[in-house]
Motif scaffolding. Structure first.
Motif, PDB file in Angstrom:
ATOM      1  N   ALA A   2      33.351  58.528  48.345  1.00 22.90           N
ATOM      2  CA  ALA A   2      32.173  59.153  48.396  1.00 22.90           C
ATOM      3  C   ALA A   2      32.184  59.284  46.912  1.00 22.90           C
ATOM      4  O   ALA A   2      31.217  59.277  46.485  1.00 22.90           O
ATOM      5  CB  ALA A   2      32.155  60.461  48.932  1.00 22.90           C
ATOM      6  N   VAL A   3      33.293  59.800  45.955  1.00 28.74           N
ATOM      7  CA  VAL A   3      33.155  60.086  44.605  1.00 28.74           C
ATOM      8  C   VAL A   3      32.734  58.752  43.784  1.00 28.74           C
ATOM      9  O   VAL A   3      31.970  58.834  43.085  1.00 28.74           O
ATOM     10  CB  VAL A   3      34.336  60.615  44.113  1.00 28.74           C
ATOM     11  N   GLY A   4      33.237  57.731  44.254  1.00 32.32           N
ATOM     12  CA  GLY A   4      32.897  56.621  43.731  1.00 32.32           C
ATOM     13  C   GLY A   4      31.198  56.231  43.608  1.00 32.32           C
ATOM     14  O   GLY A   4      30.557  55.721  42.957  1.00 32.32           O
ATOM     15  N   GLN A   5      30.566  56.464  45.052  1.00 34.25           N
ATOM     16  CA  GLN A   5      29.264  56.504  45.089  1.00 34.25           C
ATOM     17  C   GLN A   5      28.372  57.315  44.211  1.00 34.25           C
ATOM     18  O   GLN A   5      27.591  56.986  43.467  1.00 34.25           O
ATOM     19  CB  GLN A   5      28.845  56.642  46.624  1.00 34.25           C
TER      20      GLN A   5
ATOM     21  N   GLY B 185      33.178  44.703  40.660  1.00 32.22           N
ATOM     22  CA  GLY B 185      31.977  45.387  40.534  1.00 32.22           C
ATOM     23  C   GLY B 185      31.591  46.489  39.405  1.00 32.22           C
ATOM     24  O   GLY B 185      30.684  46.434  38.692  1.00 32.22           O
ATOM     25  N   SER B 186      32.736  47.379  39.628  1.00 33.37           N
ATOM     26  CA  SER B 186      32.447  48.278  38.347  1.00 33.37           C
ATOM     27  C   SER B 186      32.467  47.690  37.088  1.00 33.37           C
ATOM     28  O   SER B 186      31.731  48.258  36.195  1.00 33.37           O
ATOM     29  CB  SER B 186      33.570  49.512  38.618  1.00 33.37           C
TER      30      SER B 186
ATOM     31  N   HIS C  53      38.412  52.843  43.095  1.00 29.10           N
ATOM     32  CA  HIS C  53      38.157  51.549  44.008  1.00 29.10           C
ATOM     33  C   HIS C  53      39.719  50.958  44.085  1.00 29.10           C
ATOM     34  O   HIS C  53      40.194  50.561  44.855  1.00 29.10           O
ATOM     35  CB  HIS C  53      37.097  50.745  43.214  1.00 29.10           C
ATOM     36  N   TRP C  54      40.400  50.878  42.858  1.00 22.89           N
ATOM     37  CA  TRP C  54      41.605  50.053  42.940  1.00 22.89           C
ATOM     38  C   TRP C  54      42.561  50.807  43.798  1.00 22.89           C
ATOM     39  O   TRP C  54      43.570  50.120  44.459  1.00 22.89           O
ATOM     40  CB  TRP C  54      42.166  49.987  41.313  1.00 22.89           C
ATOM     41  N   TRP C  55      42.885  52.082  43.634  1.00 22.94           N
ATOM     42  CA  TRP C  55      43.897  52.812  44.441  1.00 22.94           C
ATOM     43  C   TRP C  55      43.564  53.273  45.727  1.00 22.94           C
ATOM     44  O   TRP C  55      44.413  53.777  46.697  1.00 22.94           O
ATOM     45  CB  TRP C  55      44.137  53.976  43.484  1.00 22.94           C
ATOM     46  N   SER C  56      42.169  53.201  46.004  1.00 23.11           N
ATOM     47  CA  SER C  56      41.767  53.776  47.233  1.00 23.11           C
ATOM     48  C   SER C  56      41.279  52.757  48.454  1.00 23.11           C
ATOM     49  O   SER C  56      41.263  53.145  49.461  1.00 23.11           O
ATOM     50  CB  SER C  56      40.698  54.926  47.387  1.00 23.11           C
ATOM     51  N   LEU C  57      41.069  51.529  47.941  1.00 22.10           N
ATOM     52  CA  LEU C  57      40.575  50.399  48.909  1.00 22.10           C
ATOM     53  C   LEU C  57      41.667  49.702  49.275  1.00 22.10           C
ATOM     54  O   LEU C  57      42.787  49.299  48.617  1.00 22.10           O
ATOM     55  CB  LEU C  57      39.427  49.621  48.020  1.00 22.10           C
ATOM     56  N   GLU C  58      41.595  48.942  50.624  1.00 19.15           N
ATOM     57  CA  GLU C  58      42.456  47.911  51.193  1.00 19.15           C
ATOM     58  C   GLU C  58      42.526  46.844  49.946  1.00 19.15           C
ATOM     59  O   GLU C  58      41.719  46.138  49.757  1.00 19.15           O
ATOM     60  CB  GLU C  58      42.155  47.396  52.380  1.00 19.15           C
ATOM     61  N   ARG C  59      44.128  46.338  49.822  1.00 18.90           N
ATOM     62  CA  ARG C  59      44.136  44.996  49.253  1.00 18.90           C
ATOM     63  C   ARG C  59      43.760  44.001  50.090  1.00 18.90           C
ATOM     64  O   ARG C  59      43.145  42.992  49.731  1.00 18.90           O
ATOM     65  CB  ARG C  59      45.553  44.984  48.868  1.00 18.90           C
ATOM     66  N   THR C  60      44.120  43.789  51.382  1.00 21.53           N
ATOM     67  CA  THR C  60      43.601  42.945  52.184  1.00 21.53           C
ATOM     68  C   THR C  60      43.274  43.683  53.655  1.00 21.53           C
ATOM     69  O   THR C  60      43.953  44.783  53.916  1.00 21.53           O
ATOM     70  CB  THR C  60      44.531  41.810  52.513  1.00 21.53           C
TER      71      THR C  60
END
Length: 398
Positions: free
Chosen positions: A25-28, A91-92, A192-199
């Motif tokens: 959400a913060v990323g958005q 993307g960022s 994005h790097w720390w909160s999203l799935e690597r795979t």
């Protein structure tokens, strides 16, 4: 057992549960605030400094948004098949590079190229990308997660518009965009790097009972194209009027200041609409939410076109239109998963969302062009109401 546990650990994000959703959400907020609203606030200053017309600046921005729509098709497939962490982080970085190009542009061609690069970054970080992650991560709980993320995105203009405006009072627009590019890297890239799935975790093989539809099969169905046309119609109707609210209300004798407040309150209405959407029961047929937003759009668009006043009533109708537009964002985000499941959500939604995003990108020009062609903004509002009625009819077959 040990191998399976290791694979799950690799696939999982480092930030889990509510914190993971909060990070998304913060990323958005950051991404919308910098990659979208920054230009909207800065456009008059850029025009005054460069001599470029506001219309040409808006067209350059729209070129980026159309690019975002087209790139979203590929990005959706990547998010389905590859690492959401790497796609959204990249993307960022691409968005920041585009802002750097914008700040250095000496002519409109370079300025437009910068926004095209930004558009590629937008495709990987804004709502459509976030919705793909949510659909895969949260499954049946996606509606509430999408609501949280879009509520946060709705605050982007509230937070970043005054920040960008304040920066422009003390530094030039080129330096402002350089600072925004750096802020995008510093704020959103780590999220994005720390909160999203690597795979993504491995999915079980499809069975006859699975709600799994390949993209090519979905594209062959009448239902997909009825859904596409209905969504395009209702988005065109809503955007053409809500983005032209100031001149429409001005025709009715309302002052510029009050009309500007009414436009601002459309944003507040969007937040209300999203809250109402998630609070309502969702056990109905998939076509019902779209039919409801299309029907409400037709009624409200006709009212704002036909009512002569009083001003407070027109403002209330404008807020209601904002609420419908806010709910419509969630209806669109859920449409593919509600009909064809989440297995190929990114690929299907990428194709589905591309023309809708393109129409939204042209939204600022739709109202004025239609009003000029048929003689008034009130007539344009009635035309938009008729378009919403078309969407209502199509929705029944979607």
């Amino acid at each position: 057992m040990h191998v399976g546990a290791t694979e799950q650990a690799v696939a999982a994000p480092l930030v889990r549960g509510r914190l993971g959703l909060a990070a998304l959400a913060v990323g958005q907020v950051v991404s919308w605030g910098i990659l979208y609203y920054g230009l909207i606030v800065a456009a008059p200053v850029i025009a005054a400094d460069t001599g470029w017309s506001l219309a040409r600046i808006a067209l350059s921005f729209s070129a980026g948004l159309v690019t975002s729509a087209a790139a979203g098709i590929v990005v959706g497939r990547w998010l389905d098949e590859r690492s959401p962490r790497s796609v959204m982080t990249a993307g960022s970085l691409v968005g920041a590079a585009g802002l750097g190009a914008v700040s250095a542009a000496d002519d409109l061609a370079g300025f437009t190229l910068g926004w095209v690069i930004v558009g590629i970054g937008q495709a990987a970080v804004l709502y459509q990308a976030a919705f793909t992650v949510i659909a895969r991560r949260y499954g049946d709980g996606r509606r509430r997660a999408m609501t949280v993320v879009t509520l946060a995105g709705g605050l982007a203009s509230t937070i970043f518009a005054p920040i960008v405006a304040g920066m422009l009072t003390v530094i030039d627009w080129r330096t402002t965009f350089v600072i925004l590019a750096v802020a995008l890297i510093v704020l959103s890239t780590p999220l994005h790097w720390w909160s999203l799935e690597r795979t993504w975790p491995a999915r079980p093989p499809a069975t006859p009972d699975d709600d799994v539809h390949a993209l090519r099969d979905v594209l062959r169905t009448r239902r997909f194209w009825m859904l596409e046309l209905a969504m395009i119609a209702v988005v065109a109707a809503l955007y053409s009027v809500t983005l032209a609210l100031i001149p429409l209300l001005g025709e009715k004798g309302i002052t510029y200041e009050l009309a500007a407040w009414a436009l601002g309150l459309v944003g507040a209405g969007q937040v209300i609409g999203r809250l109402l959407y998630v609070a309502l029961p969702h056990g109905t047929a998939a076509w019902v939410p779209l039919a409801a937003t299309a029907g409400l759009s037709a009624v409200l668009l006709a009212l704002i076109a036909l009512l002569p006043g009083p001003p407070w009533l027109l403002v209330v109708v404008g807020v209601a239109l904002g609420a419908v537009r806010g709910a419509q964002t969630l209806v669109q985000g859920s449409a593919v998963a509600d009909r064809w499941g989440t297995r190929s959500y990114g690929a299907i939604n990428g194709v589905f969302a591309a023309p809708i995003t393109a129409v939204a990108a042209l939204g600022p020009a739709l109202g004025p062009v239609a009003a000029s062609a048929i003689g008034s903004y009130a007539s344009m509002g009635l035309l938009a109401a008729a378009l919403a009625l078309v969407a209502l009819v199509l929705a029944r077959f979607a």
